[in-house]
Design a protein around this motif. Structure first.
Motif, PDB file in Angstrom:
ATOM      1  N   MET A   1       0.843  -1.157   0.000  1.00 39.41           N
ATOM      2  CA  MET A   1       0.000   0.000   0.000  1.00 39.41           C
ATOM      3  C   MET A   1       0.889   1.220   0.000  1.00 39.41           C
ATOM      4  SD  MET A   1      -3.325  -0.265   2.424  1.00 39.41           S
ATOM      5  CE  MET A   1      -3.158   1.256   3.286  1.00 39.41           C
ATOM      6  N   GLY A   2       0.731   2.035  -0.978  1.00 40.52           N
ATOM      7  CA  GLY A   2       1.564   3.209  -1.101  1.00 40.52           C
ATOM      8  C   GLY A   2       1.168   4.313  -0.140  1.00 40.52           C
ATOM      9  N   ALA A   3       2.108   5.176   0.119  1.00 45.05           N
ATOM     10  CA  ALA A   3       1.835   6.327   0.974  1.00 45.05           C
ATOM     11  C   ALA A   3       0.840   7.229   0.268  1.00 45.05           C
ATOM     12  CB  ALA A   3       3.125   7.074   1.267  1.00 45.05           C
ATOM     13  N   GLY A   4       0.022   7.895   1.026  1.00 42.04           N
ATOM     14  CA  GLY A   4      -0.938   8.808   0.435  1.00 42.04           C
ATOM     15  C   GLY A   4      -2.276   8.175   0.116  1.00 42.04           C
ATOM     16  N   ARG A   5      -2.402   6.856   0.295  1.00 47.72           N
ATOM     17  CA  ARG A   5      -3.701   6.223   0.094  1.00 47.72           C
ATOM     18  C   ARG A   5      -4.603   6.571   1.254  1.00 47.72           C
ATOM     19  NH1 ARG A   5      -3.108   0.366  -2.751  1.00 47.72           N
ATOM     20  NH2 ARG A   5      -5.359   0.333  -2.818  1.00 47.72           N
ATOM     21  N   GLU A   6      -5.846   6.831   0.951  1.00 49.79           N
ATOM     22  CA  GLU A   6      -6.788   7.216   1.987  1.00 49.79           C
ATOM     23  C   GLU A   6      -7.416   5.973   2.622  1.00 49.79           C
ATOM     24  OE1 GLU A   6     -10.564  10.206   2.678  1.00 49.79           O
ATOM     25  OE2 GLU A   6      -9.878   9.819   0.647  1.00 49.79           O
ATOM     26  N   VAL A   7      -7.389   5.941   3.949  1.00 51.07           N
ATOM     27  CA  VAL A   7      -7.986   4.849   4.708  1.00 51.07           C
ATOM     28  C   VAL A   7      -8.959   5.455   5.718  1.00 51.07           C
ATOM     29  CG1 VAL A   7      -7.564   2.926   6.295  1.00 51.07           C
ATOM     30  CG2 VAL A   7      -5.950   3.387   4.437  1.00 51.07           C
ATOM     31  N   LEU A   8     -10.156   4.910   5.762  1.00 55.00           N
ATOM     32  CA  LEU A   8     -11.150   5.348   6.725  1.00 55.00           C
ATOM     33  C   LEU A   8     -11.177   4.372   7.892  1.00 55.00           C
ATOM     34  CD1 LEU A   8     -14.047   6.127   4.230  1.00 55.00           C
ATOM     35  CD2 LEU A   8     -12.357   7.714   5.154  1.00 55.00           C
ATOM     36  N   PHE A   9     -11.343   4.895   9.101  1.00 52.57           N
ATOM     37  CA  PHE A   9     -11.409   4.058  10.294  1.00 52.57           C
ATOM     38  C   PHE A   9     -12.740   4.285  10.991  1.00 52.57           C
ATOM     39  CE2 PHE A   9      -6.894   4.744   9.630  1.00 52.57           C
ATOM     40  CZ  PHE A   9      -6.378   3.465   9.790  1.00 52.57           C
ATOM     41  N   GLU A  10     -13.297   3.211  11.530  1.00 52.67           N
ATOM     42  CA  GLU A  10     -14.519   3.288  12.323  1.00 52.67           C
ATOM     43  C   GLU A  10     -14.280   2.528  13.621  1.00 52.67           C
ATOM     44  OE1 GLU A  10     -18.006   0.674  11.551  1.00 52.67           O
ATOM     45  OE2 GLU A  10     -19.005   2.600  11.170  1.00 52.67           O
ATOM     46  N   PHE A  11     -14.625   3.136  14.748  1.00 51.84           N
ATOM     47  CA  PHE A  11     -14.440   2.530  16.059  1.00 51.84           C
ATOM     48  C   PHE A  11     -15.798   2.323  16.711  1.00 51.84           C
ATOM     49  CE2 PHE A  11     -10.748   5.050  15.072  1.00 51.84           C
ATOM     50  CZ  PHE A  11      -9.688   4.247  15.442  1.00 51.84           C
ATOM     51  N   ARG A  12     -16.031   1.108  17.214  1.00 52.78           N
ATOM     52  CA  ARG A  12     -17.269   0.801  17.936  1.00 52.78           C
ATOM     53  C   ARG A  12     -16.928  -0.059  19.133  1.00 52.78           C
ATOM     54  NH1 ARG A  12     -22.343  -0.305  14.014  1.00 52.78           N
ATOM     55  NH2 ARG A  12     -22.156   1.621  12.843  1.00 52.78           N
ATOM     56  N   GLN A  13     -17.450   0.339  20.281  1.00 50.30           N
ATOM     57  CA  GLN A  13     -17.207  -0.467  21.465  1.00 50.30           C
ATOM     58  C   GLN A  13     -18.152  -1.653  21.471  1.00 50.30           C
ATOM     59  OE1 GLN A  13     -16.719   1.624  25.096  1.00 50.30           O
ATOM     60  NE2 GLN A  13     -16.397  -0.237  26.264  1.00 50.30           N
ATOM     61  N   ALA A  14     -17.605  -2.813  21.792  1.00 49.78           N
ATOM     62  CA  ALA A  14     -18.382  -4.042  21.887  1.00 49.78           C
ATOM     63  C   ALA A  14     -17.982  -4.716  23.197  1.00 49.78           C
ATOM     64  CB  ALA A  14     -18.113  -4.954  20.697  1.00 49.78           C
ATOM     65  N   GLY A  15     -18.632  -4.322  24.272  1.00 54.02           N
ATOM     66  CA  GLY A  15     -18.282  -4.855  25.589  1.00 54.02           C
ATOM     67  C   GLY A  15     -16.905  -4.360  25.996  1.00 54.02           C
ATOM     68  N   PRO A  16     -16.030  -5.276  26.405  1.00 55.41           N
ATOM     69  CA  PRO A  16     -14.697  -4.873  26.862  1.00 55.41           C
ATOM     70  C   PRO A  16     -13.691  -4.688  25.721  1.00 55.41           C
ATOM     71  CG  PRO A  16     -14.951  -7.216  27.135  1.00 55.41           C
ATOM     72  CD  PRO A  16     -16.281  -6.697  26.625  1.00 55.41           C
ATOM     73  N   GLN A  17     -14.192  -4.661  24.486  1.00 53.32           N
ATOM     74  CA  GLN A  17     -13.322  -4.548  23.323  1.00 53.32           C
ATOM     75  C   GLN A  17     -13.792  -3.421  22.408  1.00 53.32           C
ATOM     76  OE1 GLN A  17     -14.533  -8.348  22.207  1.00 53.32           O
ATOM     77  NE2 GLN A  17     -12.883  -9.439  23.217  1.00 53.32           N
ATOM     78  N   ILE A  18     -12.890  -3.031  21.529  1.00 55.78           N
ATOM     79  CA  ILE A  18     -13.219  -2.050  20.494  1.00 55.78           C
ATOM     80  C   ILE A  18     -13.116  -2.755  19.142  1.00 55.78           C
ATOM     81  CG2 ILE A  18     -12.585   0.131  19.389  1.00 55.78           C
ATOM     82  CD1 ILE A  18     -13.502   0.627  22.183  1.00 55.78           C
ATOM     83  N   ARG A  19     -14.149  -2.604  18.337  1.00 50.52           N
ATOM     84  CA  ARG A  19     -14.151  -3.146  16.972  1.00 50.52           C
ATOM     85  C   ARG A  19     -13.670  -2.022  16.068  1.00 50.52           C
ATOM     86  NH1 ARG A  19     -17.567  -2.588  12.651  1.00 50.52           N
ATOM     87  NH2 ARG A  19     -17.862  -4.402  11.331  1.00 50.52           N
ATOM     88  N   VAL A  20     -12.572  -2.261  15.365  1.00 53.54           N
ATOM     89  CA  VAL A  20     -11.984  -1.246  14.493  1.00 53.54           C
ATOM     90  C   VAL A  20     -12.110  -1.728  13.045  1.00 53.54           C
ATOM     91  CG1 VAL A  20      -9.935   0.122  13.968  1.00 53.54           C
ATOM     92  CG2 VAL A  20     -10.299  -0.716  16.295  1.00 53.54           C
ATOM     93  N   ALA A  21     -12.798  -0.941  12.235  1.00 52.48           N
ATOM     94  CA  ALA A  21     -12.906  -1.235  10.809  1.00 52.48           C
ATOM     95  C   ALA A  21     -11.957  -0.293  10.076  1.00 52.48           C
ATOM     96  CB  ALA A  21     -14.327  -1.027  10.319  1.00 52.48           C
ATOM     97  N   ALA A  22     -11.194  -0.834   9.131  1.00 54.92           N
ATOM     98  CA  ALA A  22     -10.316  -0.028   8.278  1.00 54.92           C
ATOM     99  C   ALA A  22     -10.738  -0.278   6.840  1.00 54.92           C
ATOM    100  CB  ALA A  22      -8.857  -0.410   8.480  1.00 54.92           C
ATOM    101  N   ILE A  23     -10.995   0.799   6.110  1.00 57.85           N
ATOM    102  CA  ILE A  23     -11.487   0.696   4.732  1.00 57.85           C
ATOM    103  C   ILE A  23     -10.567   1.467   3.811  1.00 57.85           C
ATOM    104  CG2 ILE A  23     -13.452   1.108   3.199  1.00 57.85           C
ATOM    105  CD1 ILE A  23     -14.853   1.477   6.215  1.00 57.85           C
ATOM    106  N   ASP A  24     -10.045   0.767   2.787  1.00 58.19           N
ATOM    107  CA  ASP A  24      -9.225   1.414   1.769  1.00 58.19           C
ATOM    108  C   ASP A  24     -10.171   2.072   0.772  1.00 58.19           C
ATOM    109  OD1 ASP A  24      -6.681   1.877   0.271  1.00 58.19           O
ATOM    110  OD2 ASP A  24      -7.696   0.611  -1.201  1.00 58.19           O
ATOM    111  N   VAL A  25     -10.088   3.380   0.645  1.00 59.51           N
ATOM    112  CA  VAL A  25     -11.021   4.127  -0.206  1.00 59.51           C
ATOM    113  C   VAL A  25     -10.878   3.722  -1.666  1.00 59.51           C
ATOM    114  CG1 VAL A  25     -11.633   6.439  -1.015  1.00 59.51           C
ATOM    115  CG2 VAL A  25     -11.155   6.056   1.408  1.00 59.51           C
TER     116      VAL A  25
END
Length: 64
Positions: A1-25
């Motif tokens: 993955m080259g530098a400058g690529r846009e990645v979106l992140f989404e954070f959602r708490q699920a109990g004692p954990q965090i669900r992190v989604a990473a999306i390559d635009v």
């Protein structure tokens, strides 16, 4: 993955954990990582980004 690529992140708490989604635009590829709530935002992003990079490399056509 080259530098400058846009990645979106989404954070959602699920109990004692965090669900992190990473999306390559560019490709629309999405991965999910699970992190403890004690992790910093930077640690969570790094975890998800590493998983996203591996997935993109695996799915890239040969010769690229």
């Amino acid at each position: 993955m080259g530098a400058g690529r846009e990645v979106l992140f989404e954070f959602r708490q699920a109990g004692p954990q965090i669900r992190v989604a990473a999306i390559d635009v560019e490709t629309g590829i999405e991965v999910i990582a699970i992190a403890p709530t004690t992790a910093t935002e930077a640690q969570m992003k790094n975890l998800a980004l590493a998983k996203l990079r591996r997935r993109i490399e695996r799915e890239a056509p040969q010769g690229r």
